[in-house]
Design a protein around this motif. Sequence first.
Motif, PDB file in Angstrom:
ATOM      1  N   LEU A  53      13.238  -8.102   7.829  1.00 58.44           N
ATOM      2  CA  LEU A  53      13.170  -6.701   8.239  1.00 58.44           C
ATOM      3  C   LEU A  53      12.997  -6.562   9.750  1.00 58.44           C
ATOM      4  O   LEU A  53      13.476  -5.597  10.348  1.00 58.44           O
ATOM      5  CB  LEU A  53      12.024  -6.000   7.504  1.00 58.44           C
ATOM      6  N   THR A  56      16.627  -7.055  11.041  1.00 61.26           N
ATOM      7  CA  THR A  56      17.687  -6.170  10.556  1.00 61.26           C
ATOM      8  C   THR A  56      18.020  -5.066  11.553  1.00 61.26           C
ATOM      9  O   THR A  56      19.187  -4.734  11.769  1.00 61.26           O
ATOM     10  CB  THR A  56      17.282  -5.544   9.206  1.00 61.26           C
ATOM     11  N   SER A  57      16.971  -4.512  12.182  1.00 61.20           N
ATOM     12  CA  SER A  57      17.232  -3.417  13.125  1.00 61.20           C
ATOM     13  C   SER A  57      17.936  -3.895  14.389  1.00 61.20           C
ATOM     14  O   SER A  57      18.516  -3.084  15.121  1.00 61.20           O
ATOM     15  CB  SER A  57      15.933  -2.692  13.488  1.00 61.20           C
ATOM     16  N   SER A 108      17.394  -0.320   7.631  1.00 60.32           N
ATOM     17  CA  SER A 108      16.166  -1.117   7.485  1.00 60.32           C
ATOM     18  C   SER A 108      15.398  -0.705   6.234  1.00 60.32           C
ATOM     19  O   SER A 108      14.863  -1.555   5.510  1.00 60.32           O
ATOM     20  CB  SER A 108      15.279  -0.952   8.727  1.00 60.32           C
ATOM     21  N   VAL A 121      12.307  -0.674  15.026  1.00 61.08           N
ATOM     22  CA  VAL A 121      13.662  -0.157  15.271  1.00 61.08           C
ATOM     23  C   VAL A 121      13.798   0.353  16.705  1.00 61.08           C
ATOM     24  O   VAL A 121      14.790   0.076  17.387  1.00 61.08           O
ATOM     25  CB  VAL A 121      14.007   0.961  14.265  1.00 61.08           C
TER      26      VAL A 121
END
Length: 284
Positions: A64, A67-68, A117, A152
Amino acid sequence: MISFMQRNLKVFFRDRSAVFFSLLASLIIIGIYVLFLGEVYASNLSSIENSREIMDNWIMAGLLATTSVTTTMGAFGIMVDDKAKKINKDFYVAPISKYKLAGGYLFSALMIGFILSVITFIFAELYILLNGGSLIAAASLPAFIGTLMLTVIANAAMVFFITSFFSSNNAYSTASTIIGTIIGFLTGIYLPVGQLPQAVQWIVKLFPTSHAAVLLRQIMMNTPLTTGFSDIPVNYLADFKEEMGIVFIIGDNTVSNATSIFFLLATALIFFALTAFNLSRKTS
């Protein structure tokens, strides 16, 4: 700016290949873990009853955090594509400032990064549940969502700065591939931080996304670690956390959550400022 942001969102989600490739690095990490690393990591904790649940949460938290990075790179690809096709020149003759155009690219990328996300998080939780683990505690969700949003924002700021130098799709695709390849190492996913050489450990600890991984791991792994290490001396748990990058230790001091949060906030502010400066120098 809102209309321009909506345009970018439609362009991104309409292109299924763009969505897929922005998630490709995450899919590769999941595949490597499921097929190879999962059992290896779990076997190293053979004395812990819920070892697989601990490691599932560890890998998913790291996933995670990255992912951003890859999803916002896919989102900012729209800006590069507009430059490559000279579409941006059409925007410049419209009654809208360059800063609003930049804001449209930025906020659409933030939304894309956060949406994808959250979707990744949902699938990660389903995987953990189907693999015999438990869902994240409801009381931890606010802190988790807040940390994910901060992740993010910080990652998008770095990617925005990188993207501001590109005007070629081929060059940007190459950069995206390189970043997607090394991101797993820089966040201690492919190899735990404690198993890396000291010089590389310093690089990892200075990489902002790694601090996001630390914060997410502490939230997601809190309950599994408490359960699994309940009958084990505390020093073993401390060593495990350091080895796996659940906490960072610099010198004799443990990096606090507040320090990691400040580091992410500072990263966002610095890279947004650098991007604004870089874009202000360009005329097209």
